[in-house]
Write a protein that holds these residues in place. Structure first.
Motif, PDB file in Angstrom:
ATOM      1  N   LYS A 177      -1.059   3.985   7.063  1.00 11.59           N
ATOM      2  CA  LYS A 177      -1.486   3.702   5.392  1.00 11.59           C
ATOM      3  C   LYS A 177      -2.411   4.443   5.019  1.00 11.59           C
ATOM      4  O   LYS A 177      -3.320   4.855   5.791  1.00 11.59           O
ATOM      5  N   ILE A 178      -2.091   4.982   3.768  1.00 11.21           N
ATOM      6  CA  ILE A 178      -2.928   6.122   3.302  1.00 11.21           C
ATOM      7  C   ILE A 178      -4.112   5.307   2.483  1.00 11.21           C
ATOM      8  O   ILE A 178      -5.332   5.695   2.480  1.00 11.21           O
TER       9      ILE A 178
ATOM     10  N   GLY B 146       0.759  -1.114   0.037  1.00 10.81           N
ATOM     11  CA  GLY B 146      -0.070  -0.041   0.022  1.00 10.81           C
ATOM     12  C   GLY B 146       0.884   1.197  -0.061  1.00 10.81           C
ATOM     13  O   GLY B 146       2.124   1.345  -0.162  1.00 10.81           O
ATOM     14  N   VAL B 147       0.264   2.483   0.076  1.00 13.63           N
ATOM     15  CA  VAL B 147       0.732   3.592   0.154  1.00 13.63           C
ATOM     16  C   VAL B 147       0.683   4.259   1.503  1.00 13.63           C
ATOM     17  O   VAL B 147      -0.500   4.108   2.122  1.00 13.63           O
TER      18      VAL B 147
ATOM     19  N   SER C  59       7.732  11.785   4.276  1.00 13.41           N
ATOM     20  CA  SER C  59       7.865  11.006   2.956  1.00 13.41           C
ATOM     21  C   SER C  59       6.406  10.347   2.883  1.00 13.41           C
ATOM     22  O   SER C  59       5.608  10.111   3.659  1.00 13.41           O
ATOM     23  N   VAL C  60       6.199   9.863   1.442  1.00 15.02           N
ATOM     24  CA  VAL C  60       5.366   8.950   1.193  1.00 15.02           C
ATOM     25  C   VAL C  60       5.963   7.687   0.481  1.00 15.02           C
ATOM     26  O   VAL C  60       6.742   7.856  -0.173  1.00 15.02           O
ATOM     27  N   MET C  61       5.649   6.500   1.120  1.00 12.00           N
ATOM     28  CA  MET C  61       5.968   5.452   0.792  1.00 12.00           C
ATOM     29  C   MET C  61       5.209   4.255   0.001  1.00 12.00           C
ATOM     30  O   MET C  61       4.114   4.340   0.454  1.00 12.00           O
ATOM     31  N   ASN C  62       5.811   4.026  -1.291  1.00  8.48           N
ATOM     32  CA  ASN C  62       5.066   2.790  -1.824  1.00  8.48           C
ATOM     33  C   ASN C  62       5.708   1.692  -1.705  1.00  8.48           C
ATOM     34  O   ASN C  62       6.500   1.411  -1.909  1.00  8.48           O
ATOM     35  N   LEU C  63       4.767   0.585  -1.279  1.00  4.70           N
ATOM     36  CA  LEU C  63       5.166  -0.631  -1.137  1.00  4.70           C
ATOM     37  C   LEU C  63       4.309  -1.689  -1.842  1.00  4.70           C
ATOM     38  O   LEU C  63       3.132  -1.815  -1.679  1.00  4.70           O
ATOM     39  N   GLY C  64       4.961  -2.330  -2.617  1.00  3.47           N
ATOM     40  CA  GLY C  64       4.282  -3.311  -3.515  1.00  3.47           C
ATOM     41  C   GLY C  64       4.579  -3.106  -5.231  1.00  3.47           C
ATOM     42  O   GLY C  64       5.469  -2.087  -5.382  1.00  3.47           O
TER      43      GLY C  64
END
Length: 293
Positions: free
Chosen positions: A261-262, A203-204, A220-225
Motif C-alpha cells: 500500500k502506498i 487505498g492505492v 502498475s498502480v492500483m486504486n481500490l475503493g
C-alpha cells in the motif's frame, strides 16, 4: 477416496498440513470436499467473501497433489442431516471414502453436533482410516483464514503472503469506465471483480498486473475503493494503471497482485492536484516493484 472436508479458504499453511495427510494415502484418490455456498450463507444469511473462489482454488489444489475437488451443494435439507447420516450417505456411500482426514477441532452435521468421536464411532466396524491433524500454530496463535483476512483488511500483504505461502491476488475483466484517468494523463483499466471475492483494504497500491491472455506481467498502480475526487458518490471500484505502458486492455482478463500500500485515499481540491499525486504514486510504485524484480 482419501478425503478431507472443509472450506479450505486461502489454502494457508494449516490447510496444507491436512492436504498432505490426504495426498500421503497413495492407494486412494486424493480429494477435497467443500460446501458451496458456505453453510453460514444459507443458515444465517451472512455474506461470506472468499479468499479463493473455486476456479482459483483448482490450480492451487492440483499443485498440492489433490486430484478431485467436490463441491457439495449446501441447502437446508443437508443442514438437517445427522452427523452419522452425513458420514454414511455422503462420505462413505457417495464419495467412497477409505481415508478421512480432519483437523483436531472439526465439527459437522446438524447444529455442528458431530466431532471426531462421532466419526470414530461411525467407522468402527469398517476398513476406513481416520487421520486427525493437529491445529497448526505460530507465535501469534492459530493459523486461520480469519487471520489472513484481518491482515488483508489492514493492507498487510507481506504477512498475509507468509501465512498463505503464496502472494495474494484477484482477477477481473476490464470494463468501460468514465475515461477520466485518460483525460488527466493516467489511463486506467476498470476491473469487474466477482462480488464473492475478498479484497484488501481500500487505498492505492503498487501491484503486478498480469494479462491472462498472454501471461505478460506489468508494473502498475492500483486504486481500490471509491473515487473521492472525481465521483464521491460512486461505489467502490478497482482501477489499474500500467506504468509506462499504453495498451488497449478492454474486455481482457487481468490478474492483479497488490504488493504494498502506498497511501490511503484522499479527496483533492482539483483534478490537477490528483494528477500530480498519481504521478508521485507511479514513481513510488515503480521504485517498490523494481526493488522486488
Amino acid at each position: 477416496t482419501s478425503i478431507a472436508i472443509g472450506s479450505f479458504d486461502g489454502l494457508h499453511e494449516g490447510h496444507r498440513k491436512l492436504i498432505e495427510s490426504v495426498v500421503n494415502e497413495t492407494n486412494h484418490t486424493p480429494t477435497i470436499a467443500s460446501f458451496w455456498p458456505h453453510p453460514r450463507e444459507i443458515l444465517y444469511k451472512e455474506t461470506r467473501l472468499r479468499l479463493d473462489l473455486p476456479e482459483e482454488k483448482l490450480p492451487l489444489l492440483e499443485g498440492l497433489g489433490i486430484k478431485q475437488l467436490v463441491l457439495i451443494p449446501f441447502d437446508i435439507n443437508l443442514s438437517r442431516l445427522k452427523p452419522e447420516e452425513f458420514i454414511e450417505n455422503i462420505l462413505i456411500n457417495q464419495l467412497q471414502a477409505k481415508n478421512i482426514s480432519v483437523g483436531a477441532n472439526f465439527k459437522f452435521g446438524h447444529n455442528r453436533s458431530g466431532d471426531i468421536s462421532t466419526i470414530e464411532k461411525t467407522i468402527i466396524n469398517t476398513d476406513i482410516k481416520l487421520n486427525i491433524v493437529p491445529i497448526l500454530q505460530d507465535h501469534e496463535g492459530r493459523i486461520s483464514s480469519s487471520r489472513v483476512r484481518k491482515l488483508l483488511e489492514n493492507s498487510d500483504l507481506y504477512n498475509a503472503e507468509k501465512l498463505l505461502k503464496r502472494p495474494y491476488s484477484f482477477s477481473g475483466k476490464v470494463v468501460k469506465g468514465k475515461g477520466l484517468g485518460k483525460q488527466i494523463g493516467f489511463p486506467t483499466a476498470n476491473l469487474e471483480i466477482d462480488g464473492r471475492k475478498f479484497l484488501p483494504g481500500e487505498g492505492v497500491y503498487a501491484a503486478w498486473t498480469k494479462c491472462q491472455q498472454n501471461n505478460e506481467i506489468f508494473q502498475s498502480v492500483m486504486n481500490l475503493g471509491p473515487q473521492p475526487t472525481v465521483d464521491p458518490l460512486s461505489p467502490s471500484a478497482v482501477e489499474v494503471h500500467l506504468i509506462d505502458k499504453e495498451i488497449n486492455l478492454y474486455n481482457l482478463n487481468l490478474n492483479v497482485q497488490p504488493v504494498q500500500k502506498i497511501r490511503s485515499q484522499i479527496k483533492f481540491s482539483s483534478l490537477d492536484e490528483l494528477s500530480k499525486q498519481i504521478s508521485q504514486d507511479k514513481e513510488y510504485a515503480k521504485k517498490i516493484l523494481e526493488e522486488l524484480s
